[in-house]
Design a protein around this motif. Structure first.
Motif, PDB file in Angstrom:
ATOM      1  N   LYS A 132      40.226  14.121  43.797  1.00 29.82           N
ATOM      2  CA  LYS A 132      40.171  14.020  42.329  1.00 29.82           C
ATOM      3  C   LYS A 132      40.079  15.411  41.684  1.00 29.82           C
ATOM      4  N   LYS A 133      40.554  15.501  40.449  1.00 27.91           N
ATOM      5  CA  LYS A 133      40.621  16.790  39.751  1.00 27.91           C
ATOM      6  C   LYS A 133      39.264  17.494  39.639  1.00 27.91           C
ATOM      7  N   PRO A 134      38.169  16.794  39.242  1.00 30.09           N
ATOM      8  CA  PRO A 134      36.855  17.468  39.146  1.00 30.09           C
ATOM      9  C   PRO A 134      36.410  18.042  40.498  1.00 30.09           C
ATOM     10  N   GLU A 135      36.653  17.285  41.562  1.00 27.54           N
ATOM     11  CA  GLU A 135      36.279  17.752  42.901  1.00 27.54           C
ATOM     12  C   GLU A 135      37.100  18.985  43.281  1.00 27.54           C
ATOM     13  N   ARG A 136      38.384  18.943  42.910  1.00 28.35           N
ATOM     14  CA  ARG A 136      39.276  20.067  43.209  1.00 28.35           C
ATOM     15  C   ARG A 136      38.776  21.330  42.508  1.00 28.35           C
ATOM     16  N   GLU A 137      38.373  21.190  41.262  1.00 34.33           N
ATOM     17  CA  GLU A 137      37.897  22.345  40.498  1.00 34.33           C
ATOM     18  C   GLU A 137      36.577  22.876  41.055  1.00 34.33           C
ATOM     19  N   ARG A 138      35.728  21.985  41.553  1.00 33.01           N
ATOM     20  CA  ARG A 138      34.470  22.429  42.167  1.00 33.01           C
ATOM     21  C   ARG A 138      34.754  23.261  43.421  1.00 33.01           C
ATOM     22  N   GLU A 139      35.746  22.812  44.206  1.00 29.47           N
ATOM     23  CA  GLU A 139      36.119  23.553  45.418  1.00 29.47           C
ATOM     24  C   GLU A 139      36.677  24.931  45.065  1.00 29.47           C
ATOM     25  N   VAL A 140      37.472  24.974  43.997  1.00 29.79           N
ATOM     26  CA  VAL A 140      38.041  26.254  43.566  1.00 29.79           C
ATOM     27  C   VAL A 140      36.923  27.191  43.103  1.00 29.79           C
ATOM     28  N   GLU A 141      35.928  26.656  42.388  1.00 30.28           N
ATOM     29  CA  GLU A 141      34.786  27.465  41.942  1.00 30.28           C
ATOM     30  C   GLU A 141      34.052  28.066  43.139  1.00 30.28           C
ATOM     31  N   LYS A 142      33.841  27.261  44.177  1.00 28.10           N
ATOM     32  CA  LYS A 142      33.161  27.742  45.397  1.00 28.10           C
ATOM     33  C   LYS A 142      33.957  28.872  46.040  1.00 28.10           C
ATOM     34  N   LEU A 143      35.264  28.708  46.085  1.00 27.21           N
ATOM     35  CA  LEU A 143      36.122  29.723  46.706  1.00 27.21           C
ATOM     36  C   LEU A 143      36.082  31.034  45.919  1.00 27.21           C
ATOM     37  N   LEU A 144      36.079  30.930  44.596  1.00 28.82           N
ATOM     38  CA  LEU A 144      35.987  32.133  43.774  1.00 28.82           C
ATOM     39  C   LEU A 144      34.671  32.863  44.033  1.00 28.82           C
ATOM     40  N   GLU A 145      33.604  32.088  44.153  1.00 25.34           N
ATOM     41  CA  GLU A 145      32.300  32.688  44.420  1.00 25.34           C
ATOM     42  C   GLU A 145      32.283  33.381  45.774  1.00 25.34           C
ATOM     43  N   ILE A 146      32.928  32.767  46.773  1.00 21.63           N
ATOM     44  CA  ILE A 146      32.976  33.330  48.122  1.00 21.63           C
ATOM     45  C   ILE A 146      33.661  34.691  48.137  1.00 21.63           C
ATOM     46  N   VAL A 147      34.729  34.844  47.337  1.00 19.40           N
ATOM     47  CA  VAL A 147      35.466  36.119  47.328  1.00 19.40           C
ATOM     48  C   VAL A 147      34.955  37.089  46.262  1.00 19.40           C
TER      49      VAL A 147
END
Length: 324
Positions: A128-143
């Motif tokens: 789902k879109k909200p879950e996808r955006e949460r994953e993208v947020e985590k990835l941004l934080e990681i880098v």
């Protein structure tokens, strides 16, 4: 050395050149001309050489972005060149690439959340879109980027930030192998070390395996466990990184290393200047590819191609003058 993740066997990638009135394929650019090497889980293999030596073509062929002319690439037990389209799509999740130019590798018409989230849309369409955006947020934080950047476009970022976005995109599907094609060569020197340190940190954090492609031996030394040196479509030397830098055996490797300045006052390295230009990959020289520029060339070098042999302790070299 551990378990093999990738096996490259006699890989060749030729590009046809058409000519004549009928546009027939008359010649071929032999970009990669019969190379073999292994990559072990958790290691970084550096591939270095001058521009045009075939290192980037090697990476793109392994990824399936360029069709091979011959050879095999075995990834995690699977021959990727024999996989069907659906099987290759599944395998592609485990192999990702970081491209050289962060300015052209990101779609200028898409926001960051679309660029990174695109991997989830293709490989996890039910997410789902909200879950996808949460994953993208985590990835941004990681880098090391702020989640506020989700709705920004590539032109709003610096070169270093864009490359971090490219790294986040490569990490999205939790790959086993990442091929980094000159990931810092387009960045300012002040930013290069930050990106290299990030790649080092991510490798430890996610147990990643890297093929790190570069033309700068000093950059490769910072990250690589083993280093392969390429010249005109061939791997001419492959060894443990420290060993290669301490005791290079191939004349071409010696010349490359002699160009690296020593960061110590009063200490100088003897500079080896290679004469002539790199021959054309359309019609490479007979015998050893390097003999036209080698200061130690003898008759056999001009007649017979040297074997790529192990001279001991997993140190491979293709040179008639180096004895095993």
């Amino acid at each position: 050395m551990g378990e093999k993740l990738l096996e490259v066997r006699d890989l060749k990638t030729y590009f046809p050149i058409s000519g004549g009135l009928l546009g027939r394929r008359t010649k071929y650019v032999r970009a990669v001309d019969g190379i073999s090497f292994d990559v072990y889980r958790g290691e970084t293999l550096g591939l270095v050489g001058e521009s045009g030596c075939g290192k980037s073509t090697t990476g793109r062929t392994i990824m399936g972005l360029i069709p091979p002319t011959a050879g095999e690439v075995i990834f995690d037990g699977k021959d990727i060149f024999s996989l069907k389209k659906r099987e290759m799509l599944e395998t592609r999740k485990e192999m990702q690439m970081i491209f050289q130019d962060p300015f052209s590798s990101l779609n200028p018409r898409k926001m960051v959340k679309q660029i990174i989230g695109g991997a989830f849309e293709i490989h996890m369409p039910h997410m789902k879109k909200p879950e996808r955006e949460r994953e993208v947020e985590k990835l941004l934080e990681i880098v090391g980027l702020n989640s506020d950047y989700l709705t920004r476009y590539p032109h709003e970022f610096s070169g270093g930030q864009r490359q971090r976005i490219g790294i986040a995109r490569a990490l999205a599907l939790k790959p086993k192998l990442i091929i980094a094609d000159e990931p810092v060569s387009a960045l300012d020197v002040s930013i290069q070390s930050q990106v290299l340190n990030l790649l080092n940190k991510l490798q430890k954090q996610f147990s990643l395996t890297y093929i790190f492609i570069a033309h700068d031996l000093s950059v490769v030394r910072h990250l690589s466990d083993r280093v392969g040196v390429m010249y005109l479509g061939k791997v001419v030397e492959l060894a443990d990184g420290d060993k290669l830098y301490r005791r290079p055996l191939h004349p071409y490797t010696k010349a490359l290393l002699s160009a690296i300045p020593i960061p110590q006052v009063g200490v100088k390295r003897e500079r080896i200047i290679l004469e002539g230009d790199v021959p054309s990959p359309i019609s490479p020289p007979y015998g050893c590819r390097f003999h036209t520029r080698c200061p130690y060339c003898i008759d056999i070098c001009m007649e017979i191609e040297p074997n790529f042999k192990d001279i001991g302790d997993k140190h491979y070299v293709a040179c008639h003058l180096v004895k095993g």
